[in-house]
Design an enzyme around this catalytic site. Sequence first.
Site, short mmCIF file in Angstrom:
data_model
loop_
_atom_site.label_atom_id
_atom_site.label_comp_id
_atom_site.label_asym_id
_atom_site.label_seq_id
_atom_site.Cartn_x
_atom_site.Cartn_y
_atom_site.Cartn_z
CB ALA A 153 -17.39 -1.87 1.53
N GLY B 105 -7.53 -2.37 2.47
CA GLY B 105 -8.74 -2.34 1.64
C GLY B 105 -9.72 -3.42 2.06
CG ASN B 106 -13.62 -3.23 1.66
OD1 ASN B 106 -14.20 -3.47 0.62
ND2 ASN B 106 -13.62 -2.00 2.22
CG HIS B 107 -12.25 -9.45 0.00
ND1 HIS B 107 -11.16 -9.63 -0.81
CD2 HIS B 107 -11.93 -10.01 1.20
CE1 HIS B 107 -10.22 -10.28 -0.15
NE2 HIS B 107 -10.65 -10.52 1.07
CB SER B 108 -16.52 -3.74 -1.52
OG SER B 108 -17.48 -3.19 -2.38
#
Length: 403
Positions: free
Chosen positions: A280, A212-215
Site C-alpha cells: 500500500a 502512513g497507512n494501516h497496511s
Amino acid sequence: MSILQGKKVLLGITAGIAAYKTAGLVRLFIKSGAEVKVIMTPASKDFITPLTLSTLSKNPVHSTFYDKEDENELWNNHVDLGLWADIMLIAPATANTLSKMTNGSCDNLLLATYLSAKCPIYFAPAMDLDMYKHPSTKSSLESLQSFGNIMIPATSGELASGLVGEGRMAEPEDIVSFIENDMLSKLPLKGKKLLLTAGPTYEAIDPVRFIGNHSSGKMGFAVAEAAANLGAEVFLVSGPSHQKIKHSLVNRIDVTSAQDMYDACHNYFNDVDIAILSAAVADYRPKNVASQKIKKKDASLVIELEPTKDILKSLGEIKKDQLLVGFALETNDEVSNAKKKIEKKNLDLIVLNSLRDKGAGFAGDTNKITIIDKDFNETGFDLKSKKEVAKDIINVIVNKLSK
Ligand code: CTP
C-alpha cells in the site's frame, strides 16, 4: 525449513532386515516436520515392533485390513490411507513386495494402499546381492519406475548374509535427503525469481513524524511464503511491518518510503520472472521534509504534498518477459476500476479487493479477492484466510506460467 514440513508421509515397511532402520527413518521425518503414519506387512513385524513405530510416529500402526484384537474390529481403510498421504515411501522394499507391486497383487494392507495411493511413491529396495541382481528383480525395478514410482537405489556394502555387494537399503538420512531433493526439483516455481512488495510506506514530515497507512503487510508476507513453498526465490521488499518470515528462499529487503521501495524494486526487476506489487504505497509525500521537529503553533498547519512515483506503473513501462501483477483496493466500481489499472499500468494480472466485502482489506486475517487477467477474464474466490488467498494467487500465477 525442510520441504517435508507439514507433509503427510505414509511409510510402508516390508520384511527385510533393514526394517530395523525404519525407527530412525520415522524420527528423521518427524524431525523435518512431517506427519508420519506407518503400515507394515505382517512379516515385517518380526524385524521391528509396531509399538516402536507407533511411539515414534505418534500414530497407530496398521498391518491388516482390520485389527483382530480391537473389539470394535475397525476396518483400516487402504483408500483413506492412500488419499491421506502427500507421499508414500516403501522402505525397505523386498524383492517379494516389489514383484507383487509390479503385478498389482494386493494380498495385504500395504499393497492395497500402494495400489490406491494417488501421491508420489518412493521405494527403497533392500535385499541380498544375488536377489538384487536377479533378472526378475531387475525387471520389477524397471516396471515400477515405468509406472511413475521413484526408486531410491540400494547401495553397496556389507549385507546381512555376510556377503558384500549391492542390495543394502540406502541409509535413512540419504533416503530423506533423496526425497527432499526430488520434491524440491519438482516444485512448479523452482528456478523462478519473484519480486514482491508488501506493507505500507512511511513518508517523512519531519525527523519524528510521517504519513502512513494501516497496511499490515500480512497479505504480501503470505504471498511470499506461498511462492517460496513452491520453490520461487523471493525478493520481498517490505515497508515498515511487524510481520516476520523465515524461509531460506525469501530475501527480505526493508524499506521505509515510496522512493526507497521504488529504488529497491528497480534494483531487482530486470532479474526476476514475476513481480507482485501488493504494498500500500503512499500516493503523496510531503514536498519538503522539515530537517527539525516542527514546533506546535496556534495557527493551522499546511503540509504541501507531491505525488510519489507509481512503482507498479514504472515497472509496467519497462517490463520484458516478466509477469507483472498488481493489487487494487477499491470501494466502488471495483471491476471497471481494476480493469482500467490493468491497462494503465500494463499488467498481466490484478488482484482486486473490494472494501465492500466483509472480511476483506488491510488489517484482518482474511481476504476476499477477484483475479482479473489482461484479457479481462475474472475469477472470483471465497472469503478465506490470507494464507489461503496467497496460495490461490500463486496457483493462478503457476497456471499462467505453464500455458
Ligand atoms: N502502487 C505502486 N506505487 C504507487 C502506488 C501504487 O506500486 N505509488 C501499486 C500498489 O502496490 C498496487 C497498485 O499499484 O499494486 C494499485 O494501487 P492503487 O493505489 O489502488 O492505484 P492507483 O493507481 O494509485 O489508483 P487510485 O489511488 O486512484 O485507486
